[in-house]
Design a protein around this motif. Sequence first.
Motif, PDB file in Angstrom:
ATOM      1  N   THR A 132      65.785  47.013 -69.924  1.00 17.15           N
ATOM      2  CA  THR A 132      64.976  47.454 -68.793  1.00 17.15           C
ATOM      3  C   THR A 132      64.840  48.980 -68.748  1.00 17.15           C
ATOM      4  O   THR A 132      63.849  49.484 -68.220  1.00 17.15           O
ATOM      5  CB  THR A 132      65.543  46.934 -67.464  1.00 17.15           C
ATOM      6  N   ALA A 133      65.806  49.686 -69.333  1.00 11.55           N
ATOM      7  CA  ALA A 133      65.685  51.151 -69.378  1.00 11.55           C
ATOM      8  C   ALA A 133      64.512  51.547 -70.263  1.00 11.55           C
ATOM      9  O   ALA A 133      63.772  52.495 -69.950  1.00 11.55           O
ATOM     10  CB  ALA A 133      66.977  51.779 -69.892  1.00 11.55           C
ATOM     11  N   ARG A 158      66.266  44.570 -63.225  1.00  9.23           N
ATOM     12  CA  ARG A 158      67.726  44.762 -63.334  1.00  9.23           C
ATOM     13  C   ARG A 158      68.454  43.947 -62.256  1.00  9.23           C
ATOM     14  O   ARG A 158      69.450  43.282 -62.526  1.00  9.23           O
ATOM     15  CB  ARG A 158      68.081  46.247 -63.215  1.00  9.23           C
ATOM     16  N   LYS A 159      67.914  43.991 -61.048  1.00  8.45           N
ATOM     17  CA  LYS A 159      68.516  43.244 -59.936  1.00  8.45           C
ATOM     18  C   LYS A 159      68.429  41.738 -60.196  1.00  8.45           C
ATOM     19  O   LYS A 159      69.406  41.010 -60.007  1.00  8.45           O
ATOM     20  CB  LYS A 159      67.795  43.608 -58.635  1.00  8.45           C
ATOM     21  N   PHE A 209      58.831  47.259 -61.244  1.00 11.88           N
ATOM     22  CA  PHE A 209      59.283  46.142 -62.073  1.00 11.88           C
ATOM     23  C   PHE A 209      60.671  46.373 -62.687  1.00 11.88           C
ATOM     24  O   PHE A 209      61.542  45.493 -62.559  1.00 11.88           O
ATOM     25  CB  PHE A 209      58.247  45.846 -63.163  1.00 11.88           C
ATOM     26  N   PRO A 210      60.945  47.500 -63.366  1.00 15.70           N
ATOM     27  CA  PRO A 210      62.267  47.644 -64.010  1.00 15.70           C
ATOM     28  C   PRO A 210      63.465  47.545 -63.061  1.00 15.70           C
ATOM     29  O   PRO A 210      64.410  46.799 -63.356  1.00 15.70           O
ATOM     30  CB  PRO A 210      62.186  49.016 -64.697  1.00 15.70           C
ATOM     31  N   ASP A 260      63.975  37.220 -56.487  1.00 18.10           N
ATOM     32  CA  ASP A 260      63.731  38.398 -57.321  1.00 18.10           C
ATOM     33  C   ASP A 260      62.806  38.051 -58.493  1.00 18.10           C
ATOM     34  O   ASP A 260      61.941  38.841 -58.858  1.00 18.10           O
ATOM     35  CB  ASP A 260      65.047  38.979 -57.846  1.00 18.10           C
ATOM     36  N   MET A 261      62.983  36.868 -59.058  1.00 19.85           N
ATOM     37  CA  MET A 261      62.102  36.443 -60.156  1.00 19.85           C
ATOM     38  C   MET A 261      60.678  36.234 -59.652  1.00 19.85           C
ATOM     39  O   MET A 261      59.716  36.568 -60.344  1.00 19.85           O
ATOM     40  CB  MET A 261      62.632  35.164 -60.822  1.00 19.85           C
TER      41      MET A 261
END
Length: 146
Positions: free
Chosen positions: A115-116, A32-33, A27-28, A42-43
């Motif tokens: 996202t990190a 980010r992408k 997921f993370p 991507d969503m």
Amino acid sequence: MTKILLTIHILAVIIAIGPVAVAASMFPPTARKALASGNDADMATLRLLNRICKVYALVAIAVPVFGFAVAGILHVTGDLWIIVSIVLTGLAALVLGLLVLPYQQRVLDGKPTPTAQLAMYTGLFNLLWAVVTVVMIFRPGSSLAG
């Protein structure tokens, strides 16, 4: 009966926790992408990964249920390795339910989300399960340890 319950317990771990660990880990970077590109595909992938995490998290309730059943039959519920496993499993569930899934939902809702930090929480979830696995194999404090 013990072998059947233990088999179900282990299968539940593999079938339920495995997909959550993989989907949550994917997921993370996908977020980010998606956030950088705004790509609808991507969503859609993020929604699928989140759904996998949610559905298999519910299926994962079978893990402690059958784990308690096996521990009860074997009369080891008070052993150190079982207590440590229970605590770590509870912590993993809390990390998933209070941190990973809500952060995923924030991303899906379009709210600013680091996202990190989500990746860190996901890593913690996976680390807790790795430690539970080690504890279950080495059974510290058990007469069978060693």
